[in-house]
Design an enzyme around this catalytic site. Sequence first.
Site, PDB file in Angstrom:
ATOM      1  N   CYS A  80       0.830  -1.278  -0.017  1.00  0.00           N
ATOM      2  CA  CYS A  80      -0.110  -0.039  -0.137  1.00  0.00           C
ATOM      3  C   CYS A  80       0.789   1.260   0.119  1.00  0.00           C
ATOM      4  CB  CYS A  80      -0.937   0.102   1.293  1.00  0.00           C
ATOM      5  SG  CYS A  80      -2.175  -1.068   1.112  1.00  0.00           S
ATOM      6  N   GLN A 286      -9.364 -10.951 -12.553  1.00  0.00           N
ATOM      7  CA  GLN A 286      -9.391  -9.661 -11.926  1.00  0.00           C
ATOM      8  C   GLN A 286      -9.591  -9.933 -10.297  1.00  0.00           C
ATOM      9  OE1 GLN A 286      -9.077  -6.648 -13.280  1.00  0.00           O
ATOM     10  NE2 GLN A 286      -9.423  -7.283 -15.546  1.00  0.00           N
ATOM     11  N   TYR A 315      -6.220  -9.973 -25.303  1.00  0.00           N
ATOM     12  CA  TYR A 315      -5.617 -10.133 -24.101  1.00  0.00           C
ATOM     13  C   TYR A 315      -6.962 -10.582 -23.305  1.00  0.00           C
ATOM     14  CZ  TYR A 315      -2.369  -6.782 -25.883  1.00  0.00           C
ATOM     15  OH  TYR A 315      -1.761  -6.135 -26.845  1.00  0.00           O
ATOM     16  N   ASP A 392      -7.510  -5.556 -23.389  1.00  0.00           N
ATOM     17  CA  ASP A 392      -7.260  -5.271 -22.128  1.00  0.00           C
ATOM     18  C   ASP A 392      -6.006  -5.585 -21.723  1.00  0.00           C
ATOM     19  OD1 ASP A 392      -7.419  -5.145 -19.301  1.00  0.00           O
ATOM     20  OD2 ASP A 392      -9.010  -6.875 -19.105  1.00  0.00           O
ATOM     21  N   CYS A 419      -4.825  -0.865 -17.212  1.00  0.00           N
ATOM     22  CA  CYS A 419      -4.489  -0.775 -16.191  1.00  0.00           C
ATOM     23  C   CYS A 419      -3.104   0.175 -15.791  1.00  0.00           C
ATOM     24  CB  CYS A 419      -3.989  -2.044 -15.324  1.00  0.00           C
ATOM     25  SG  CYS A 419      -2.833  -3.145 -16.613  1.00  0.00           S
TER      26      CYS A 419
HETATM   27  N1  SAH Z   1      -9.421  -9.470 -19.789  1.00  0.00           N
HETATM   28  C1  SAH Z   1      -9.133 -10.370 -18.893  1.00  0.00           C
HETATM   29  C2  SAH Z   1      -7.611 -10.406 -18.719  1.00  0.00           C
HETATM   30  C3  SAH Z   1      -6.904  -9.232 -18.768  1.00  0.00           C
HETATM   31  S1  SAH Z   1      -5.274  -9.305 -17.983  1.00  0.00           S
HETATM   32  C4  SAH Z   1      -9.827 -10.151 -17.665  1.00  0.00           C
HETATM   33  O1  SAH Z   1     -10.185  -8.924 -17.332  1.00  0.00           O
HETATM   34  O2  SAH Z   1      -9.815 -11.075 -16.741  1.00  0.00           O
HETATM   35  C5  SAH Z   1      -4.151  -9.163 -19.361  1.00  0.00           C
HETATM   36  C6  SAH Z   1      -4.048 -10.576 -20.080  1.00  0.00           C
HETATM   37  O3  SAH Z   1      -3.197 -10.508 -21.268  1.00  0.00           O
HETATM   38  C7  SAH Z   1      -3.386 -11.535 -19.169  1.00  0.00           C
HETATM   39  O4  SAH Z   1      -4.145 -12.875 -19.113  1.00  0.00           O
HETATM   40  C8  SAH Z   1      -2.179 -12.025 -20.033  1.00  0.00           C
HETATM   41  O5  SAH Z   1      -1.802 -13.163 -19.914  1.00  0.00           O
HETATM   42  C9  SAH Z   1      -2.281 -11.403 -21.388  1.00  0.00           C
HETATM   43  N2  SAH Z   1      -1.373 -11.179 -22.223  1.00  0.00           N
HETATM   44  C10 SAH Z   1       0.178 -10.544 -21.822  1.00  0.00           C
HETATM   45  N3  SAH Z   1       0.580 -10.357 -23.137  1.00  0.00           N
HETATM   46  C11 SAH Z   1      -0.303 -10.846 -24.129  1.00  0.00           C
HETATM   47  C12 SAH Z   1      -0.087 -10.842 -25.451  1.00  0.00           C
HETATM   48  N4  SAH Z   1       1.061 -10.076 -26.059  1.00  0.00           N
HETATM   49  N5  SAH Z   1      -1.085 -11.336 -26.304  1.00  0.00           N
HETATM   50  C13 SAH Z   1      -1.914 -11.873 -25.680  1.00  0.00           C
HETATM   51  N6  SAH Z   1      -2.131 -11.725 -24.417  1.00  0.00           N
HETATM   52  C14 SAH Z   1      -1.415 -11.175 -23.588  1.00  0.00           C
END
Ligand code: SAH
Length: 433
Positions: A80, A286, A315, A392, A419
């Site tokens: 934190c 999440q 993603y 994402d 994020c």
């Molecule tokens: N939309 C999902 C995950 C978001 S987190 C949710 O809300 O739960 C981002 C995700 O991107 C992770 O699962 C990670 O493994 C993936 N990731 C990271 N780099 C990537 C890439 N180059 N291509 C595809 N996925 C990727």
Amino acid sequence: MKKNDVVTVEVTDIGIGGEGIGKVDGYTLFIKDAVIGDTVEVKVMKAKKNYGYARLMRIVKESAFRVSARCPEARRCGGCQIQEMDYRKQLEFKNTKVRNNLIRLGSVEEELLDQIMEPIAGMEEPFRYRNKAQFPIGVDKEGNLIAGFYAGRTHDIIANTECILGVEQNREILEIILQYMKENCVAAYDEKSGKGLIRHVLIRYGFTTKEIMVCLVINGTKLPKADRLIKKLTQLEGMTSITLSPNTRRDNVIMGNSYEVLWGQGFITDYIGNVKYQISPLSFYQVNPVQTEKLYGLALEYADLKGTETVWDLYCGIGTISLFLAQKAKQVYGVEIVPQAIEDAKNNAKINEINNAAFYVGKAEEVLPDYYEEYAKTHGGEKARADVIVVDPPRKGCDETLLETIVKMEPEKVVYVSCDSATLARDLKYLCE
Ligand code: SAH
């Protein structure tokens, strides 16, 4: 200003990491744990030409935005940064951070931003919300086994099994594990020597199902006397999955590349809205279920689906957003780099009886451009299109190759879940241009 100088300063701003910023005769000091509005006595720890870093020694006058930290370790723990700041002020800080990044890095015009930027959607009670925690295991100066969190910027472990962002169940689970280690002479991993066995404990808790997952990350492949640990852990209500993830690498990545089921099943189940998700140890999920529902709700609202659309969810993790969108779209395609997550995603589609979602393993910046080119080849030069594209990405944002393909596919809408507002701003600038 020089090292060890002690000065009194009024904190007039907040830095990007939440630290307080104050000025003494034009010289800027960054002060960890100082809250905007405080007047503080500080000691200079590091002095550069125009700015320096100082340690908070004494609060001379408290800011109206200062609250007392709920966690006794809040200052030492690296988890934190702004727990001593009133939550409404925290939200304002985050809002300003996003706004400034969009203006400075995204070249979004301030006037436009004032019209389109919506108010930040905070929480009612910003504690005990995390469904996941990863505790490093180690020993303290006296050699006692401890579990906790890393201190800021170091890997010193601050013993703390009662983090108030996490669920109350964490404490008992960790105590059982530490007790088992002590009784059976199972050593904690030591980063410096690369010796010892237990590195981290990952705990996940399904807020709606009350199911618990425990995954031990170990520097090896076998857990001695595992049955003794299992016997204790399975006495806890909700225990559903106990796994091992071997990780013998010497880098900073917590999890290993695979996992093995020790007891129960390899996943827990949880719900977001009315969609059911199975989550395995290596998949991203999440961490804040209350806010996730708001986030996905907004993504769905922005996507404004009518039922005829082709949607890409890049993603996609375990297909969380994809399946949320699939309920309102014609077809959804999800892309994700972690193979175990895609297995989860496919399975999640199945258990929810969702038949209009397909998933691909691979890098978003490779899968989508490849699809685009392949499509043209097999459709007599016709362009692959999408109605809505959702991204994402992790903090580093999207690869330019991906953004380029997104533009080529001419979607009606792009919904960008981010994020890190700095990379969001960078990517938005590209997309807008
Ligand atoms: N939309 C999902 C995950 C978001 S987190 C949710 O809300 O739960 C981002 C995700 O991107 C992770 O699962 C990670 O493994 C993936 N990731 C990271 N780099 C990537 C890439 N180059 N291509 C595809 N996925 C990727």
